[in-house]
Motif scaffolding. Structure first.
Motif, PDB file in Angstrom:
ATOM      1  N   VAL A  66      30.495  10.124  15.182  1.00  0.00           N
ATOM      2  CA  VAL A  66      29.842  10.555  16.414  1.00  0.00           C
ATOM      3  C   VAL A  66      29.236   9.345  17.098  1.00  0.00           C
ATOM      4  O   VAL A  66      28.589   8.526  16.446  1.00  0.00           O
ATOM      5  CB  VAL A  66      28.713  11.581  16.130  1.00  0.00           C
ATOM      6  N   ARG A  67      29.479   9.213  18.382  1.00  0.00           N
ATOM      7  CA  ARG A  67      28.858   8.113  19.116  1.00  0.00           C
ATOM      8  C   ARG A  67      28.566   8.530  20.548  1.00  0.00           C
ATOM      9  O   ARG A  67      29.268   9.363  21.116  1.00  0.00           O
ATOM     10  CB  ARG A  67      29.722   6.851  19.077  1.00  0.00           C
ATOM     11  N   ASN A  68      27.519   7.946  21.069  1.00  0.00           N
ATOM     12  CA  ASN A  68      27.123   8.197  22.442  1.00  0.00           C
ATOM     13  C   ASN A  68      28.195   7.616  23.369  1.00  0.00           C
ATOM     14  O   ASN A  68      28.824   6.630  23.044  1.00  0.00           O
ATOM     15  CB  ASN A  68      25.784   7.491  22.675  1.00  0.00           C
ATOM     16  N   CYS A  69      28.388   8.278  24.494  1.00  0.00           N
ATOM     17  CA  CYS A  69      29.522   7.899  25.316  1.00  0.00           C
ATOM     18  C   CYS A  69      29.185   8.113  26.799  1.00  0.00           C
ATOM     19  O   CYS A  69      28.669   9.162  27.174  1.00  0.00           O
ATOM     20  CB  CYS A  69      30.683   8.791  24.891  1.00  0.00           C
ATOM     21  N   VAL A  70      29.432   7.099  27.618  1.00  0.00           N
ATOM     22  CA  VAL A  70      29.245   7.253  29.065  1.00  0.00           C
ATOM     23  C   VAL A  70      30.546   6.864  29.758  1.00  0.00           C
ATOM     24  O   VAL A  70      31.032   5.750  29.576  1.00  0.00           O
ATOM     25  CB  VAL A  70      28.095   6.356  29.602  1.00  0.00           C
ATOM     26  N   ASP A  71      31.114   7.795  30.511  1.00  0.00           N
ATOM     27  CA  ASP A  71      32.346   7.524  31.251  1.00  0.00           C
ATOM     28  C   ASP A  71      32.028   7.412  32.725  1.00  0.00           C
ATOM     29  O   ASP A  71      31.374   8.284  33.288  1.00  0.00           O
ATOM     30  CB  ASP A  71      33.334   8.681  31.062  1.00  0.00           C
ATOM     31  N   VAL A  72      32.502   6.353  33.343  1.00  0.00           N
ATOM     32  CA  VAL A  72      32.250   6.156  34.770  1.00  0.00           C
ATOM     33  C   VAL A  72      33.582   5.901  35.469  1.00  0.00           C
ATOM     34  O   VAL A  72      34.370   5.076  35.027  1.00  0.00           O
ATOM     35  CB  VAL A  72      31.314   4.945  35.015  1.00  0.00           C
ATOM     36  N   ALA A  73      33.806   6.620  36.543  1.00  0.00           N
ATOM     37  CA  ALA A  73      34.966   6.328  37.380  1.00  0.00           C
ATOM     38  C   ALA A  73      34.520   5.280  38.391  1.00  0.00           C
ATOM     39  O   ALA A  73      33.424   5.375  38.937  1.00  0.00           O
ATOM     40  CB  ALA A  73      35.416   7.584  38.104  1.00  0.00           C
TER      41      ALA A  73
END
Lengths: 208, 275
Positions: free
Chosen positions: A102-109
């Motif tokens: 499990v890991r923190n995740c930030v997706d940005v377009a």
């Protein structure tokens, strides 16, 4: 009629605490077709999707501590599509009750000015690679089977060399923090892919 | 700017578009549901060819036109609010219709680790109610980045490298008027809850070539700004003749950034606290 005030909408926002649940494995090229066949049978019945992406890994080195890592991806097959910038937090692997990493995740377009912008921010490109393969979906679960290639001349995605004789298989789910039940579903799904591929919770630290 | 990036810009603004007049979000896109770009694109391929139609509700979505942002001085002997009210009255007399409100904000970040020894450039992160699901990141003079609002979350993650200068947050809020093809936004510019000035944004929605509509815009602005009509914004002046304004709001945002920088350096207006 007067429109509702715009201020009722979130001023700033985004998904604050999204976690990625991940299982990884690999499959030899000889067995790739059987795996793809199996996945087509198990996953949602949508048109098979292929992709060819170029990923650049950027590092921002501060005065102390670990460098900050960001992954920027662009599609080679759809050059006008936006870039995809991704931040991944420290993986949590210790918890035995959870069946996935499990890991923190930030997706940005982001727009195409992303590489220039990251450079201006002080990020420097560390390494790059090309990933080509297939994407499957089953509900919220996603299976990516990809072949990774090394980029021989920086920036030139035509000139690549395969990293190995196998493909990377990743099963992932994005969910808000605390929804650990998704890892149960992932394990159940991974069971169905045996013995073609063994998807495991792999600690990336042990491989660096 | 190359042809491909203009194409991309229209795609981006298309995704994050909102119809403020009707309070409807169009094509609410969740990038976190996608990992590979092919997934992004598969979403795009479901869209109709014309980029001004919403995929879900099929209604026409407004595209950006040519905008001009300027600062209007406070009328002599009047307060900020009184000057804003005067502008509203003039616009209404012209026949403009009030269509909700608007906001534009700007946060300032400075790099903490300064390895190079040179003074670090400031990073500005801006938002605009016209594109509420987008986030614009700018350096003065470029480069510029358009991203979705998850960029704000990323800046939180980056807080050990980029510090948010909280006291420097500037925003402009106010009413949004429509007069035929013109959109007028009269805003009170505030910094740490004190009013610092008045911004007026005029957008001519029917054209994307600044040189072709500047005289018309100027004439329209004269009708309610009088002698305070600005010169052609430098973002347009510095571009080769006839170059199209990109369909995202970056040209607008860089004009707001210029205005906000001016306002930041300015003295606090006496007795100008708001609300």
């Amino acid at each position: 009629m007067e429109a509702p005030p715009v201020t009722v909408m979130p001023v700033t926002g985004g998904a604050i605490n999204m976690m990625e649940y991940l299982l990884q494995g690999s499959v030899l090229d000889q067995a790739l077709d059987s795996l793809l066949h199996r996945l087509r049978g198990l996953c949602d019945n949508i048109e098979p999707e292929t992709f060819a992406d170029h990923e650049l890994v950027y590092l921002l080195k501060g005065q102390q501590g670990q460098p900050f890592l960001l992954r920027a991806r662009r599609s080679l097959s759809h050059p006008t599509a936006p870039w995809h910038l991704r931040y991944l937090g420290q993986p949590e692997v210790g918890d035995k009750s959870r069946h996935a990493l499990v890991r923190n995740c930030v997706d940005v377009a982001a727009s195409h000015s992303l590489p220039d912008f990251l450079n201006e921010m002080g990020f420097r490109m560390d390494h790059e690679f090309v990933a080509k393969g297939h994407v499957f979906r089953k509900g919220t679960m996603k299976v990516v089977v990809s072949k990774l290639s090394r980029v021989l001349v920086p920036g030139n995605t035509e000139n690549t060399e395969q990293l190995s004789l196998s493909s990377l298989v990743e099963l992932s789910v994005l969910a808000p923090a605390g929804q650990d039940t998704v890892s149960e579903d992932m394990r159940a799904f991974a069971e169905q892919l045996k013995p073609l591929v063994h998807l495991e919770k792999i600690d990336p630290k042990k491989h660096t | 700017m190359s042809a491909t990036s203009i194409d991309l810009q229209s795609y981006l603004s298309y995704i994050f578009c909102v119809d403020i007049a009707h309070g409807i979000h169009h094509f609410l896109f969740k990038p976190e549901a996608c990992f590979t770009l092919v997934e992004w694109f598969s979403k795009k391929s479901q869209a109709p060819a014309s980029s001004s139609i919403c995929v879900f509700c099929r209604s026409a979505v407004k595209k950006m036109g040519v905008t001009c942002v300027c600062q209007v001085p406070v009328a002599e002997g009047k307060s900020v609010q009184q000057t804003v009210d005067m502008l509203h009255k003039k616009l209404e007399q012209l026949g403009s219709v009030k269509q909700g409100s608007f906001w534009v904000d700007c946060e300032t970040y400075h790099a903490t680790g300064n390895a190079g020894g040179q003074p670090s450039k400031l990073l500005y992160v801006m938002h605009n109610s016209e594109t509420p699901l987008s986030c614009m990141a700018l350096y003065e003079g470029g480069p510029y980045l358009t991203a979705d609002v998850n960029f704000d979350v990323l800046m939180l993650k980056l807080k050990s490298h980029f510090q948010n200068a909280k006291g420097h947050k500037v925003e402009s809020r106010g009413a949004r008027y429509r007069y035929c093809d013109f959109l007028v936004k009269v805003g009170t510019v505030t910094m740490s809850s004190s009013a610092r000035g008045i911004s007026v944004e005029v957008e001519y929605c029917a054209c994307v070539v600044p040189g072709d509509c500047w005289n018309l815009m100027k004439e329209f602005m004269q009708s309610f700004l009088g002698a305070n009509v600005p010169e052609l914004p430098s973002v347009f002046a510095s571009k080769p003749e006839g170059l199209y304004a990109p369909s995202d709001c970056m040209d607008t945002m860089s004009q707001y950034l210029e205005l906000f920088s001016k306002v930041r350096k300015q003295q606090v207006l006496p007795g100008a606290s708001v609300r």
